[in-house]
Design a protein around this motif. Structure first.
Motif, mmCIF file in Angstrom:
data_model
loop_
_atom_site.group_PDB
_atom_site.id
_atom_site.type_symbol
_atom_site.label_atom_id
_atom_site.label_comp_id
_atom_site.label_asym_id
_atom_site.label_seq_id
_atom_site.Cartn_x
_atom_site.Cartn_y
_atom_site.Cartn_z
ATOM 1 N N ALA A 123 48.870 -0.088 34.875
ATOM 2 C CA ALA A 123 47.074 0.764 34.756
ATOM 3 C C ALA A 123 45.844 -0.848 34.481
ATOM 4 C CB ALA A 123 47.929 1.793 33.616
ATOM 5 N N PHE A 124 44.547 -0.094 34.824
ATOM 6 C CA PHE A 124 43.830 -0.677 34.578
ATOM 7 C C PHE A 124 42.978 -0.192 33.869
ATOM 8 C CE2 PHE A 124 44.828 -2.030 38.662
ATOM 9 C CZ PHE A 124 44.785 -3.735 38.971
ATOM 10 N N ASN A 125 43.176 -0.590 32.159
ATOM 11 C CA ASN A 125 42.624 0.035 31.020
ATOM 12 C C ASN A 125 42.411 1.250 30.798
ATOM 13 O OD1 ASN A 125 40.404 -2.420 30.064
ATOM 14 N ND2 ASN A 125 39.368 -1.532 32.164
ATOM 15 N N GLY A 129 48.618 3.349 53.588
ATOM 16 C CA GLY A 129 47.622 4.448 52.803
ATOM 17 C C GLY A 129 46.112 4.587 52.747
ATOM 18 N N PRO A 130 45.089 5.686 52.113
ATOM 19 C CA PRO A 130 43.799 5.190 51.933
ATOM 20 C C PRO A 130 43.599 4.242 51.155
ATOM 21 C CG PRO A 130 44.334 7.317 51.400
ATOM 22 C CD PRO A 130 46.318 6.720 51.498
ATOM 23 N N ASN A 131 42.143 3.892 51.708
ATOM 24 C CA ASN A 131 41.860 2.419 50.294
ATOM 25 C C ASN A 131 42.214 2.690 49.156
ATOM 26 O OD1 ASN A 131 40.996 0.793 52.009
ATOM 27 N ND2 ASN A 131 38.463 1.821 52.746
ATOM 28 N N GLY A 132 42.202 2.513 48.182
ATOM 29 C CA GLY A 132 42.591 2.511 46.375
ATOM 30 C C GLY A 132 43.411 3.351 46.546
ATOM 31 N N ALA A 133 44.565 3.143 47.722
ATOM 32 C CA ALA A 133 45.767 3.707 47.044
ATOM 33 C C ALA A 133 46.514 3.153 46.328
ATOM 34 C CB ALA A 133 46.558 4.519 48.604
ATOM 35 N N GLY A 134 46.752 1.524 46.323
ATOM 36 C CA GLY A 134 47.361 1.141 45.608
ATOM 37 C C GLY A 134 47.793 0.142 45.548
ATOM 38 N N LYS A 135 47.638 -0.400 47.435
ATOM 39 C CA LYS A 135 48.428 -1.403 48.084
ATOM 40 C C LYS A 135 48.252 -2.379 47.776
ATOM 41 C CE LYS A 135 46.307 0.049 51.566
ATOM 42 N NZ LYS A 135 45.550 0.580 51.014
ATOM 43 N N SER A 136 47.315 -3.314 47.197
ATOM 44 C CA SER A 136 46.986 -4.571 47.502
ATOM 45 C C SER A 136 47.645 -4.473 45.996
ATOM 46 C CB SER A 136 45.591 -5.176 46.719
ATOM 47 O OG SER A 136 44.831 -4.581 47.856
ATOM 48 N N THR A 137 47.502 -3.590 44.831
ATOM 49 C CA THR A 137 48.110 -4.056 43.003
ATOM 50 C C THR A 137 49.584 -4.257 43.620
ATOM 51 O OG1 THR A 137 46.438 -2.669 42.544
ATOM 52 C CG2 THR A 137 48.330 -3.204 41.382
ATOM 53 N N ILE A 138 49.824 -3.470 44.233
ATOM 54 C CA ILE A 138 52.215 -3.920 44.753
ATOM 55 C C ILE A 138 51.884 -5.267 45.080
ATOM 56 C CG2 ILE A 138 53.429 -3.238 46.446
ATOM 57 C CD1 ILE A 138 52.830 -0.546 45.683
HETATM 58 P P1 ADP Z 1 44.475 -0.348 47.680
HETATM 59 O O1 ADP Z 1 44.405 -1.803 47.816
HETATM 60 O O2 ADP Z 1 45.520 0.743 48.448
HETATM 61 O O3 ADP Z 1 42.873 -0.182 48.583
HETATM 62 P P2 ADP Z 1 43.790 -1.316 45.174
HETATM 63 O O4 ADP Z 1 45.189 -2.266 44.987
HETATM 64 O O5 ADP Z 1 43.252 -2.138 45.359
HETATM 65 O O6 ADP Z 1 44.141 -0.352 46.737
HETATM 66 O O7 ADP Z 1 43.493 0.211 44.484
HETATM 67 C C1 ADP Z 1 44.245 0.911 43.283
HETATM 68 C C2 ADP Z 1 43.140 1.629 41.918
HETATM 69 O O8 ADP Z 1 43.586 0.178 41.340
HETATM 70 C C3 ADP Z 1 41.514 1.583 42.606
HETATM 71 O O9 ADP Z 1 41.479 3.336 42.120
HETATM 72 C C4 ADP Z 1 41.325 0.310 42.716
HETATM 73 O O10 ADP Z 1 39.864 0.833 41.708
HETATM 74 C C5 ADP Z 1 41.935 -0.459 40.962
HETATM 75 N N1 ADP Z 1 42.217 -1.568 40.587
HETATM 76 C C6 ADP Z 1 42.252 -2.225 41.621
HETATM 77 N N2 ADP Z 1 42.173 -3.329 40.998
HETATM 78 C C7 ADP Z 1 41.929 -3.413 39.590
HETATM 79 C C8 ADP Z 1 41.570 -4.349 38.433
HETATM 80 N N3 ADP Z 1 41.996 -6.246 38.744
HETATM 81 N N4 ADP Z 1 40.705 -3.912 38.017
HETATM 82 C C9 ADP Z 1 40.282 -2.253 37.221
HETATM 83 N N5 ADP Z 1 41.239 -1.416 38.676
HETATM 84 C C10 ADP Z 1 41.648 -2.396 39.683
#
Ligand code: ADP
Length: 306
Positions: A13-15, A37-46
């Motif tokens: 979670a972010f904030n 997954g669509p943009n914002g799905a959480g792929k980069s975060t994983i």
């Molecule tokens: P994807 O790679 O699938 O496009 P992300 O993993 O980039 O998705 O993002 C998943 C969610 O986390 C989005 O809602 C994005 O705005 C949020 N998010 C990603 N990185 C941060 C960050 N450093 N601070 C706050 N929110 C973030």
């Protein structure tokens, strides 16, 4: 079954806002795993969690059968990632960039630089500064840099984003080679179904931070017909070329911009080159599986890019 990466109830979670929720991901040794997954799905975060660039809010990550911690330096040495676009010293040549990288990594087998450049098919670039490279060439140089230290796991975030159809095919072929010939396990993400289904052995479908499905392409292909889909602004002219020059008969013009070819044993490269050399502009060319699209749309709820 041997796994390279497994996550257990992974959350981030972010904030207070969930970006990744209770994800249980299973990447097998030797496969290409596609996160879709669509943009914002959480792929980069994983991917950043796996690389320890971010800390999980909850959950456990196992890499090479060991739990990831802040001091897993030995594990990090066994993987390499390209998150977003690869960054280089723009004024230097490809070889100079790779020289620098090897120095930095304490890796001194310089012969491998030449091998890596050959592997990614970067030729006649001895005197060319990286700033004059196309995006596709930069992506390939990024992959050369990634493979030089022989990682067991390669992580690529949207590697074909912004590339033209030829660039996409080149990267796809290269990743297949790294996977099949060098045995590198690959985790790749995309928001475009056609790109993932071309290359992945297993697809993990992300939506709103959840892994909503994890399915093998083998399972999907068992029951579904494949076709090659071409998007072009000149569908009628393209149909004429397919018929007259390539002797392909089994195809359908769906509308003014889309053609489906049901002879999937014809190489995409050959079709693409023939059409382009006959002045037919091609927006995309992909092999697709008939009902896969419906399947994923039902999971993702019709995201416009998937
Ligand atoms: P994807 O790679 O699938 O496009 P992300 O993993 O980039 O998705 O993002 C998943 C969610 O986390 C989005 O809602 C994005 O705005 C949020 N998010 C990603 N990185 C941060 C960050 N450093 N601070 C706050 N929110 C973030």
């Amino acid at each position: 079954m041997e796994y390279i990466v497994r996550t257990h109830d992974l959350c981030k979670a972010f904030n207070g806002d969930s970006a990744v929720s209770n994800v249980n991901l299973n990447i097998r040794k030797g496969e290409i795993y596609g996160l879709l997954g669509p943009n914002g799905a959480g792929k980069s975060t994983i991917m950043k969690l796996i690389l320890n660039l971010l800390k999980p809010t909850q959950g456990v990550i196992e890499i090479f059968n060991q739990t990831l911690t802040d001091t897993s330096y030995e594990l990090f040495k066994r993987m390499h990632a390209i998150i977003e676009y690869p960054i280089f010293y723009e004024k230097l040549t490809a070889k100079e960039n790779l020289d620098f990288h090897c120095e930095y990594m304490g890796y001194h087998n310089k012969k491998d630089i030449k091998t890596a450049l050959e592997l990614v098919n970067l030729k006649n670039i001895d005197n060319k500064a990286v700033k004059n490279f196309s995006l596709g060439m930069k992506q390939r140089l990024g992959i050369a840099r990634a493979v030089i230290t022989k990682p067991e796991l390669l992580i690529l975030d949207e590697p074909v984003n912004g590339l033209d159809p030829v660039g996409i095919i080149e990267i796809r072929d290269l990743l297949e080679k790294l996977n099949k010939e060098y045995g590198i396990t690959i985790l790749i993400s995309s928001h475009i179904l056609a790109e993932i289904e071309q290359i992945a052995d297993t697809i993990g479908v992300m939506n709103n931070g959840y892994l909503v499905d994890e399915v093998s392409m083998e399972f999907i292909r068992e029951n579904n017909a494949e076709y090659i889909e071409i998007e072009t602004s000149h569908a009628r002219q393209a149909a004429y070329i397919l018929d007259s020059k390539l002797k392909i008969n089994n195809f359908k013009v769906l509308d003014a911009k889309k053609i489906r070819i049901y002879e999937t044993d014809r190489p995409q490269n050959e079709i693409y080159k023939t059409l382009v050399s006959n002045d037919i502009p091609i927006q995309s060319i992909n092999t697709k599986t008939a009902s896969l699209e419906d399947h994923f749309l039902s999971l993702i709820g019709g995201g416009e890019n998937v």
